[in-house]
Write a protein that holds these residues in place. Structure first.
Motif, PDB file in Angstrom:
ATOM      1  N   LYS A   3      -8.016 -25.831 -20.882  1.00 16.69           N
ATOM      2  CA  LYS A   3      -8.025 -26.068 -19.100  1.00 16.69           C
ATOM      3  C   LYS A   3      -7.099 -27.310 -18.941  1.00 16.69           C
ATOM      4  N   ASP A  78      -5.549 -26.170 -13.694  1.00 18.65           N
ATOM      5  CA  ASP A  78      -7.022 -25.714 -13.552  1.00 18.65           C
ATOM      6  C   ASP A  78      -7.476 -26.668 -12.477  1.00 18.65           C
ATOM      7  N   PHE A  79      -7.314 -27.906 -12.538  1.00 13.93           N
ATOM      8  CA  PHE A  79      -8.340 -28.820 -12.164  1.00 13.93           C
ATOM      9  C   PHE A  79      -7.614 -30.249 -11.755  1.00 13.93           C
ATOM     10  N   TYR A  97      -7.579 -25.096  -4.667  1.00 12.59           N
ATOM     11  CA  TYR A  97      -8.554 -25.724  -5.639  1.00 12.59           C
ATOM     12  C   TYR A  97     -10.071 -25.899  -5.153  1.00 12.59           C
ATOM     13  N   LYS A 100     -12.631 -27.878  -7.330  1.00 11.38           N
ATOM     14  CA  LYS A 100     -11.761 -28.126  -8.356  1.00 11.38           C
ATOM     15  C   LYS A 100     -10.856 -29.299  -8.299  1.00 11.38           C
ATOM     16  N   LEU A 187     -15.743 -29.508 -16.319  1.00 11.59           N
ATOM     17  CA  LEU A 187     -14.678 -28.223 -16.551  1.00 11.59           C
ATOM     18  C   LEU A 187     -15.373 -27.291 -17.485  1.00 11.59           C
TER      19      LEU A 187
END
Length: 189
Positions: A3, A78-79, A97, A100, A187
């Motif tokens: 991630k 991703d985050f 997002y 996120k 996560l």
């Protein structure tokens, strides 16, 4: 599959550095990008010293969000983690997002939150109010300052003789101890 995290920061970057170091040898999570709205922010030097790519964006780029979103996608982010970042997140990033993007606030929300409540201002308000406790709140971001769903809180005692600087030191210790762990938990859920 790893991630990828992007950290947004505006200041010195001690929290960002702590997070980068925490995930440096992690097989599942990595900090892949640090972004700032200030070209002279010390966080950029800290990140580069730890071999993390950095980017600086203008106020206009932030308000539209499109170029930033393109950059985040290029780095396969991703985050998003906010670490001492003071700008409200634009709608385009909130939609790209959902759940996120997280932030850390140096107080026990909902107290001492909202626009203009950051850093030393929070600690000064806590001491001025005679609070017996302060702490940190890690929360998701929404369209309002400090109103997203709370993920985690940790408390520290505020003694009657504590100065705002002493409260800040206690709060920073909590930030360094808990923020990377909470990021990892969120996560890897």
């Amino acid at each position: 599959m790893k991630k990828n995290i992007a950290i947004f920061a505006s200041g010195s970057g001690t929290n960002a550095e702590n997070i980068i170091r925490y995930f440096k040898e992690n097989d599942l999570v990595r900090v892949s990008l640090v972004l700032s709205n200030k070209s002279d922010a010390p966080v950029l030097i800290r990140a580069q010293g730890l071999q993390v790519p950095v980017a600086v964006f203008s106020k206009d780029a932030w308000q539209t969000g499109k170029d930033i979103l393109t950059l985040l996608r290029h780095h396969q982010i991703d985050f998003i983690v906010l670490a001492g970042f003071l700008l409200r997140v634009p709608e385009v990033l909130l939609h790209a997002y959902p759940n996120k993007i997280i932030n850390i606030h140096p107080a026990l929300l909902p107290n001492y939150g909202g626009k203009g409540m950051y850093g030393d201002r929070v600690h000064e308000a806590v001491v001025a109010a005679g609070e017996k406790q302060s702490g940190i709140t890690i929360h998701y971001i929404n369209e309002h300052y400090d109103e997203g769903s709370i993920i985690f809180q940790a408390q520290c005692e505020v003694l009657p003789q504590d100065s705002p600087t002493e409260v800040a030191q206690k709060v920073h210790a909590l930030e360094y101890k808990y923020y990377p762990h909470v990021i990892e938990e969120v996560l890897l859920r």
